[in-house]
Design a protein around this motif. Structure first.
Motif, PDB file in Angstrom:
ATOM      1  N   GLU A  47      15.363  45.576  50.715  1.00 29.97           N
ATOM      2  CA  GLU A  47      16.336  46.265  49.865  1.00 29.97           C
ATOM      3  C   GLU A  47      16.884  47.499  50.575  1.00 29.97           C
ATOM      4  O   GLU A  47      18.069  47.831  50.439  1.00 29.97           O
ATOM      5  CB  GLU A  47      15.688  46.664  48.538  1.00 29.97           C
ATOM      6  CG  GLU A  47      15.384  45.503  47.607  1.00 29.97           C
ATOM      7  CD  GLU A  47      16.659  44.851  47.083  1.00 29.97           C
ATOM      8  OE1 GLU A  47      17.702  45.516  47.084  1.00 29.97           O
ATOM      9  OE2 GLU A  47      16.603  43.677  46.682  1.00 29.97           O
ATOM     10  N   TYR A  51      20.745  48.260  51.411  1.00 25.44           N
ATOM     11  CA  TYR A  51      21.397  49.502  51.001  1.00 25.44           C
ATOM     12  C   TYR A  51      22.080  50.189  52.180  1.00 25.44           C
ATOM     13  O   TYR A  51      23.247  50.586  52.091  1.00 25.44           O
ATOM     14  CB  TYR A  51      20.370  50.441  50.371  1.00 25.44           C
ATOM     15  CG  TYR A  51      20.918  51.817  50.082  1.00 25.44           C
ATOM     16  CD1 TYR A  51      21.730  52.049  48.984  1.00 25.44           C
ATOM     17  CD2 TYR A  51      20.625  52.885  50.939  1.00 25.44           C
ATOM     18  CE1 TYR A  51      22.252  53.306  48.737  1.00 25.44           C
ATOM     19  CE2 TYR A  51      21.146  54.147  50.690  1.00 25.44           C
ATOM     20  CZ  TYR A  51      21.953  54.353  49.596  1.00 25.44           C
ATOM     21  OH  TYR A  51      22.466  55.600  49.361  1.00 25.44           O
ATOM     22  N   ILE A 127      28.284  49.216  44.930  1.00 26.88           N
ATOM     23  CA  ILE A 127      27.324  48.109  44.920  1.00 26.88           C
ATOM     24  C   ILE A 127      25.976  48.579  45.454  1.00 26.88           C
ATOM     25  O   ILE A 127      24.916  48.249  44.911  1.00 26.88           O
ATOM     26  CB  ILE A 127      27.857  46.931  45.756  1.00 26.88           C
ATOM     27  CG1 ILE A 127      29.117  46.346  45.099  1.00 26.88           C
ATOM     28  CG2 ILE A 127      26.799  45.858  45.921  1.00 26.88           C
ATOM     29  CD1 ILE A 127      29.798  45.287  45.927  1.00 26.88           C
ATOM     30  N   ARG A 131      22.765  48.685  43.032  1.00 28.92           N
ATOM     31  CA  ARG A 131      21.646  47.805  43.389  1.00 28.92           C
ATOM     32  C   ARG A 131      20.358  48.611  43.546  1.00 28.92           C
ATOM     33  O   ARG A 131      19.299  48.206  43.065  1.00 28.92           O
ATOM     34  CB  ARG A 131      21.982  47.063  44.683  1.00 28.92           C
ATOM     35  CG  ARG A 131      20.947  46.032  45.090  1.00 28.92           C
ATOM     36  CD  ARG A 131      21.268  45.424  46.434  1.00 28.92           C
ATOM     37  NE  ARG A 131      20.284  44.412  46.800  1.00 28.92           N
ATOM     38  CZ  ARG A 131      20.431  43.109  46.611  1.00 28.92           C
ATOM     39  NH1 ARG A 131      21.551  42.663  46.046  1.00 28.92           N
ATOM     40  NH2 ARG A 131      19.495  42.259  46.954  1.00 28.92           N
ATOM     41  N   LEU A 163      27.121  48.942  36.922  1.00 34.30           N
ATOM     42  CA  LEU A 163      27.577  47.828  37.752  1.00 34.30           C
ATOM     43  C   LEU A 163      29.100  47.785  37.786  1.00 34.30           C
ATOM     44  O   LEU A 163      29.758  48.171  36.818  1.00 34.30           O
ATOM     45  CB  LEU A 163      27.028  46.496  37.221  1.00 34.30           C
ATOM     46  CG  LEU A 163      25.678  46.054  37.800  1.00 34.30           C
ATOM     47  CD1 LEU A 163      24.595  47.068  37.448  1.00 34.30           C
ATOM     48  CD2 LEU A 163      25.302  44.664  37.297  1.00 34.30           C
TER      49      LEU A 163
END
Length: 353
Positions: A47, A51, A127, A131, A163
């Motif tokens: 993740e 990112y 995004i 996220r 979102l």
């Protein structure tokens, strides 16, 4: 002359591209190391890589001015070291003609920065932030460490994650009366935009009255507000990551809510004038090659470029917040370093000519 312009352009483009890749790579590695301090079972290494990857366009945009300065110093420095600039001058090519030959390829990077800033960065950064907020928790009030606060009138609201498709996670709302006393609070697991209002889901509300508190639960509930997905897409980003149009519209929205919008006005002028800032730094690079850095080593040229770039960025970083504190125009704070570089570049080039 076309062959000469093409030769100069290829040299400059290659040098700026290499410098840009190196600087962005170092910036990305630094960001990766910083994010590793927040690693958890859900926000794992994969993740973090996603990112950092999604924020690369923003890092490229931020480093374009510095890379253009150093790249032009490197590219023209190579031409000066092999006496090619001397041959051009002996052949009757003026300093201003060479300067324009350098400025034209620099315009490609300026155009790339404009496209990234207006169309790519607002989407990829949102995004990335959404996220990260989702994987770090969204099912409890005020849980996400990267959540967002907003005020509308006498109501304060917090979102765990926003979102881009018009869906909110973890919506906490606090409503106050005219005497600034809390009269109601609520938490909704999600909220979905329905075109002219939001539909909250799994809502828990607490009403505070003179006789005590009242608890209510709703499977769904309509929420009427001036907020819409477009405004929230702005809210989720830092001012420097927004497009010029979003900065202008959100500044007006804050003014309508009687909220200070100076920070967004400053970011607006900074982004609007960034192409001119890059051009002024390129002008400084050309003037240095024909002036004080004509016969020095390549390492000294790179060092000089880094110092000038740091001074330029530091001056903007100091003058910008100073305008917020002391109340002078953000336009003045952003334009002063640009004008100084431009005037200094023109003066040095006229002396060299």
């Amino acid at each position: 002359m076309r062959k000469l312009n093409r030769y100069i352009a290829n040299t400059v483009i290659g040098a700026v591209a290499v410098v840009l890749m190196v600087v962005v790579a170092l910036d990305a590695i630094s960001a990766l190391v910083d994010e590793l301090g927040d690693i958890t079972d859900s926000y794992n290494f994969v993740e973090i890589l996603i990112y950092v990857g999604l924020t690369l366009p923003g890092r490229i945009y931020e480093q374009i001015p510095m890379s253009a300065l150093i790249g032009c110093l490197v590219g023209l420095g190579m031409l000066a070291s092999t006496s090619e600039l001397t041959i051009m001058r002996a052949a009757g090519v003026s300093v201003w003609r060479i300067t324009w030959g350098v400025m034209k390829p620099a315009l490609l990077f300026i155009a790339m920065g404009i496209l990234l800033g207006e169309f790519v960065i607002p989407l990829t950064d949102q995004i990335a932030n959404s996220r990260r907020a989702l994987v770090q928790g969204d099912d409890e009030a005020l849980q996400s460490r990267h959540g967002l606060w907003n005020r509308e009138g006498s109501e304060f609201m917090h979102f765990n994650a926003v979102l881009p498709n018009g869906k909110l996670y973890g919506v906490t709302r606090y409503q106050f009366d005219d005497n600034n006393r809390l009269k109601a609070s609520s938490f909704a697991e999600t909220a979905i935009y329905q075109g002219d209002h939001w539909l909250e889901e799994n809502v828990k509300e607490t009403l505070l009255t003179a006789s005590g508190t009242q608890l209510h639960s709703y499977p769904t509930r309509e929420w009427d507000t001036n907020l819409n997905p477009e405004l929230l897409n702005v809210l989720v980003l830092e001012p420097d990551d927004l497009s010029i149009q979003d900065l202008h519209s959100y500044s007006n929205y804050l003014s309508e809510q009687n909220i200070d919008s100076k920070e967004y006005r400053l970011a607006f002028w900074k982004k609007l004038l960034q192409p001119f800032a890059t051009a002024s730094l390129v002008l400084i690079a050309v003037s240095f090659i024909f002036g004080p850095l004509r016969e020095v080593t390549m390492g000294y040229r790179i060092f000089s470029g880094v110092i000038v770039g740091i001074v330029f960025r530091t001056s903007q970083d100091l003058l910008g917040p100073s305008s917020l504190v002391f109340g002078f125009s953000p336009l003045l704070a952003v334009s002063i370093p640009v004008l100084i570089c431009f005037v200094a570049g023109v003066v040095l080039l006229r002396r060299a000519n």
